[in-house]
Write an enzyme that holds these catalytic residues in place. Structure first.
Site, short mmCIF file in Angstrom:
data_model
loop_
_atom_site.label_atom_id
_atom_site.label_comp_id
_atom_site.label_asym_id
_atom_site.label_seq_id
_atom_site.Cartn_x
_atom_site.Cartn_y
_atom_site.Cartn_z
CD GLU A 285 -2.49 1.17 2.79
OE1 GLU A 285 -2.82 0.09 3.33
OE2 GLU A 285 -2.71 2.28 3.33
NE ARG B 237 -0.14 7.68 5.38
CZ ARG B 237 -0.15 6.80 6.36
NH1 ARG B 237 0.77 6.83 7.30
NH2 ARG B 237 -1.09 5.89 6.41
CB THR C 85 -2.87 8.37 2.41
OG1 THR C 85 -2.04 7.50 3.20
CG2 THR C 85 -3.21 9.58 3.26
CE LYS D 193 -5.45 1.36 6.99
NZ LYS D 193 -4.37 1.92 6.15
#
Ligand code: 3PG
Length: 221
Positions: free
Chosen positions: A45, A49, A72, A132
């Site tokens: 993943e 960011r 993100t 998640k």
């Protein structure tokens, strides 16, 4: 491992663990991916960011030896950028209906974050079965996950946030957990330093720990 033949969630279920990556320099993306594959954890993943996240996705696009996700992802525009860059699945820290809708339109798997029953109810109403659980440890850990799964028995969770080698197996043992996320095998400072052999070692240690635990559990049945 052939990534393309299984669905994203099936592949993540098989791999069990999703490295949550923060990259500062996209030029290390392929070395990082090599380390993940070598260590037996062929997925990532890659978070958005940092600006390097998108560049890293582009650098890794088309690799058939690992499953590439973006993390993100906060809005529909991010979904487009991430998918155009090569992301095969999309992870968000929270639930955003716009993100889920755009993922559907783009034909990629959305795994939004939830940490409350209300958020989970919205996710289920949106047709999702895989979410998640974030931030897992801070939001109540395994007891919270167990409580959330009670009224939503069809939902499968990917806990992430605060997971470490000493608690990851307790999450993975839970029947409602399909995979777990974490950054301990991809420390940001180690990546910045270019110590990819150390990343490979951390991944291999994690792989060995998970496989050993699984074998023990199967032997005990
Ligand atoms: C995530 O986005 O899932 C987390 O940042 C991972 O949490 P960790 O750094 O505590 O593993």
């Amino acid at each position: 491992m052939t990534i393309a033949t299984a669905t994203v969630t099936e592949t993540l279920t098989n791999i069990q663990i999703v490295p949550v990556v923060v990259l500062d320099d996209p030029s290390g993306a392929n070395a990082l991916a090599d380390a993940l594959v070598e260590g037996g954890i062929p997925c990532a993943e890659i978070t958005l960011r940092t600006p390097a996240g998108l560049e890293a996705l582009k650098a890794l696009r088309g690799r058939t030896d690992l499953l590439l996700g973006a993390g993100t992802v906060l809005n529909a525009a991010d979904v487009d950028l991430a998918v155009d860059a090569g992301a095969q699945f999309i992870v968000s820290p929270g639930f955003g209906a716009d993100v889920v809708t755009r993922c559907r339109e783009r034909g990629v798997t959305a795994i939004p974050g939830i940490s409350t029953a209300s958020e989970l109810q919205v996710a289920v109403a949106a047709g999702l079965r895989h979410v998640k659980f974030f931030p897992a440890e801070q939001a109540g850990g395994l007891p919270m996950l167990t409580a959330l799964s009670g009224p939503f028995p069809d939902v499968r969770f990917m806990p992430s946030g605060g997971l470490r080698p000493d608690n990851v197996n307790t999450y993975l043992d839970h029947p409602a957990v399909f995979a777990a996320g974490g950054s301990w095998m991809v420390p940001r400072a180690t990546i910045i330093a270019g110590h990819f052999s150390e990343v490979a070692r951390l991944c291999a240690d994690t792989r060995a720990q998970l496989d050993g635990h699984k074998r023990k559990a199967q032997g005990a049945i």
